[in-house]
Design an enzyme around this catalytic site. Structure first.
Site, PDB file in Angstrom:
ATOM      1  CB  THR A 275      -0.932   1.190   2.799  1.00 48.95           C
ATOM      2  OG1 THR A 275      -0.101   2.685   2.992  1.00 48.95           O
ATOM      3  CG2 THR A 275      -2.447   1.511   3.125  1.00 48.95           C
TER       4      THR A 275
ATOM      5  CB  VAL B 190       5.813   9.877   6.413  1.00 49.22           C
ATOM      6  CG1 VAL B 190       7.331   8.937   6.178  1.00 49.22           C
ATOM      7  CG2 VAL B 190       5.205  10.554   5.868  1.00 49.22           C
ATOM      8  CE  LYS B 191       2.520   0.607   8.736  1.00 51.22           C
ATOM      9  NZ  LYS B 191       1.618  -0.443   8.712  1.00 51.22           N
ATOM     10  CB  ILE B 192       9.783   5.278   9.754  1.00 53.48           C
ATOM     11  CG1 ILE B 192       9.310   6.487   8.857  1.00 53.48           C
ATOM     12  CG2 ILE B 192      11.006   5.102   9.942  1.00 53.48           C
ATOM     13  CD1 ILE B 192       9.874   7.153   8.205  1.00 53.48           C
TER      14      ILE B 192
END
Length: 222
Positions: A27, A88-90
């Site tokens: 997402t 966790v998207k960074i």
């Protein structure tokens, strides 16, 4: 090669599950904004709902909104605490790289996103990102061959035995998917309609119609 669905829509995730090719979900803030969630509490509940639809080693990449290092850490730790399937998207920024290193040391999985160059992919792997997401379609929009970038990143990762997995993003058409499979990367993340388009071929339609017509003409009429 694994197929991730690039969506925050529960109906699309359910459909991909029924069709049998759901390996994970990614997402981003733009996708979340399309759903009926209006605050952080509702967004977090939505992430949990997605995770509950996943199985085995499947995971959900949920992106931080923060841009400062301290806030990235706080937001990322909160996301990771929601469900064990959350990655966790960074974004690939200076603070993002620092955050990825922090999460790597904490054994929290990360997906480094908005990657457009070899240098960015190299730094993401050095920092310990679990996944790196090069954006094919957006590079193609600028007349740069995004698939070449995927090949180069894969070669570099193999040369240095980096454990970071390549998750190709910004998939615009089925050729992106098939070419990525030839390169041999870990996964692609794509809108559901693009994956569905892999089913399409005019000769399949012609052949199926011919079979049905022959059956109706020779069998049913008798």
């Amino acid at each position: 090669m694994k197929f991730f669905i690039d969506t925050a829509n529960l109906k699309e995730i359910n459909e991909a599950r029924r069709l049998g090719f759901l390996d994970g979900v990614t997402t981003n803030p733009s996708l979340i904004s399309k759903e009926s969630v209006f605050n952080h509490k509702e967004i977090h509940k939505h992430y949990i709902s997605i995770c509950e639809r996943l199985k085995n080693n499947e995971n959900l990449s949920a992106e931080v909104i923060s841009t400062s290092y301290t806030n990235m850490i706080q937001e990322g730790e909160k996301l990771a605490s929601l469900h064990p399937r959350i990655v966790v998207k960074i974004p690939i920024t200076r603070n993002g790289i620092k955050a990825i290193k922090y999460f790597h040391n904490k054994k929290i999985k990360t997906n480094c996103t908005l990657v457009f160059s070899i240098g960015q992919a190299l730094l993401a792997a050095k920092a310990g990102a679990s996944y790196v997401s090069p954006f094919l379609g957006r590079l193609d929009d600028l007349s740069y061959n995004g698939l070449n970038l995927i090949r180069e990143i894969k070669n570099i990762y193999e040369n240095y035995h980096f454990e970071t997995k390549i998750l190709a993003a910004s998939i615009r058409h089925p050729l992106h998917i098939t070419e990525c499979s030839k390169i041999g990367i870990h996964a692609v993340t794509s809108p559901l309609n693009v994956i569905n388009s892999l089913l399409n071929h005019p000769l399949t339609d012609i052949g199926l119609n011919k079979f049905i017509q022959d059956f109706q003409n020779k069998i049913i009429k008798n």
